[in-house]
Design an enzyme around this catalytic site. Structure first.
Site, PDB file in Angstrom:
ATOM      1  N   ASP A 101       0.826  -1.205   0.000  1.00 17.09           N
ATOM      2  CA  ASP A 101       0.000   0.000   0.000  1.00 17.09           C
ATOM      3  C   ASP A 101       0.861   1.257   0.000  1.00 17.09           C
ATOM      4  O   ASP A 101       0.639   2.174  -0.796  1.00 17.09           O
ATOM      5  CB  ASP A 101      -0.912   0.024   1.224  1.00 17.09           C
ATOM      6  CG  ASP A 101      -2.150  -0.843   1.052  1.00 17.09           C
ATOM      7  OD1 ASP A 101      -2.344  -1.403  -0.041  1.00 17.09           O
ATOM      8  OD2 ASP A 101      -2.926  -0.957   2.018  1.00 17.09           O
ATOM      9  N   ASP A 127      -0.265  -0.249   5.846  1.00 18.35           N
ATOM     10  CA  ASP A 127      -1.367  -0.957   5.203  1.00 18.35           C
ATOM     11  C   ASP A 127      -2.657  -0.281   5.638  1.00 18.35           C
ATOM     12  O   ASP A 127      -2.907  -0.110   6.844  1.00 18.35           O
ATOM     13  CB  ASP A 127      -1.368  -2.434   5.627  1.00 18.35           C
ATOM     14  CG  ASP A 127      -2.198  -3.286   4.691  1.00 18.35           C
ATOM     15  OD1 ASP A 127      -2.187  -3.025   3.478  1.00 18.35           O
ATOM     16  OD2 ASP A 127      -2.867  -4.222   5.178  1.00 18.35           O
ATOM     17  N   LYS A 151      -6.718  -0.059   5.908  1.00 15.20           N
ATOM     18  CA  LYS A 151      -7.928  -0.871   5.952  1.00 15.20           C
ATOM     19  C   LYS A 151      -9.132   0.028   6.239  1.00 15.20           C
ATOM     20  O   LYS A 151      -8.984   1.125   6.781  1.00 15.20           O
ATOM     21  CB  LYS A 151      -7.845  -1.928   7.061  1.00 15.20           C
ATOM     22  CG  LYS A 151      -6.636  -2.850   6.995  1.00 15.20           C
ATOM     23  CD  LYS A 151      -6.717  -3.840   5.860  1.00 15.20           C
ATOM     24  CE  LYS A 151      -5.583  -4.851   5.950  1.00 15.20           C
ATOM     25  NZ  LYS A 151      -5.543  -5.736   4.743  1.00 15.20           N
TER      26      LYS A 151
END
Length: 229
Positions: free
Chosen positions: A132, A145, A147
């Site tokens: 990412d 990362d 989410k």
């Protein structure tokens, strides 16, 4: 935009699916299984059973609807976030705004961006994935990362294989960018939640090393079950 963009070279790769599994093929034709494919194929029985119970509780139709909605919001948020991190400012879509507002306090701590949504390869261990982001977050260079969730996770245990995924990405980044003086040993998993600041799960060097060892065990399990056929 208050951060610097100092991007590492981006590797070319294409994603292919074979027998339900995802692989990355680099510019030289090297084909490696994805991190998510490896983790899904080696998922512990208790995690599989928990997923089955969740589907049974909701029913197949509703479970599919929830999963599709989560995938769609995640994709849209990632797309908008990618543009922001690369300096491409555009109006935020209404569907993304609740998650964007949640992420804003974290994004304000970024000082430098080194990589955004880019494939990485670990040729020695034989896996690949899409990272990412690599950025300096609160003064620490780390792999991030992103989410999205409708409710807080609350604990690392509810991240399931997320920390192993980050450890795998760190290993691949350090492998493929060794000539660029990149050696990451910190990671952050950031969960955007509507109407409240994002949850930030930090993984320091000792903690990440523990997950790296777990990742290696899962990778060895995958190799025994799939690569030697």
């Amino acid at each position: 935009m208050s951060f610097q963009i100092n991007l590492l070279p981006k590797f070319s790769a294409k994603s292919v699916r074979e027998n339900g599994q995802r692989y990355f093929v680099d510019g030289q034709g090297v084909r490696l299984p994805s991190v998510t494919t490896i983790l899904n194929a080696t998922k512990p029985r208790e995690d599989r059973e928990a997923l089955m119970r969740w589907r049974d509780r909701l029913g197949d139709v509703e479970a599919q609807r929830v999963a599709s909605a989560a995938s769609s919001r995640g994709t849209q948020t990632h797309h908008y976030l990618r543009g922001h991190l690369l300096g491409d400012a555009k109006p935020c879509p209404d569907s993304v705004k609740p998650y964007w507002e949640s992420l804003t306090p974290v994004l304000q701590t970024i000082a430098e961006v080194r990589l955004v949504e880019s494939p990485v390869f670990h040729y020695d261990l034989g896996y690949a994935g899409t990272v990412d982001c690599i950025a300096s977050l609160d003064g620490v260079l780390c792999v991030c990362d992103w989410k999205t969730s409708d409710r807080p996770k609350g604990s690392v245990e509810r991240l399931y294989d997320g920390p192993l995924q980050l450890a795998a990405y760190c290993g691949a980044i350090n492998h493929v960018y060794a000539d660029h003086n990149i050696h990451l040993n910190h990671a952050a998993l950031i969960v955007a939640i509507p109407a409240q600041p994002a949850e930030v799960f930090w993984f320091d060097a000792p903690t990440l090393l523990g997950y790296w060892q777990q990742w290696q065990a899962r990778l060895e399990q995958f190799d025994r079950r799939f690569r030697q056929r």
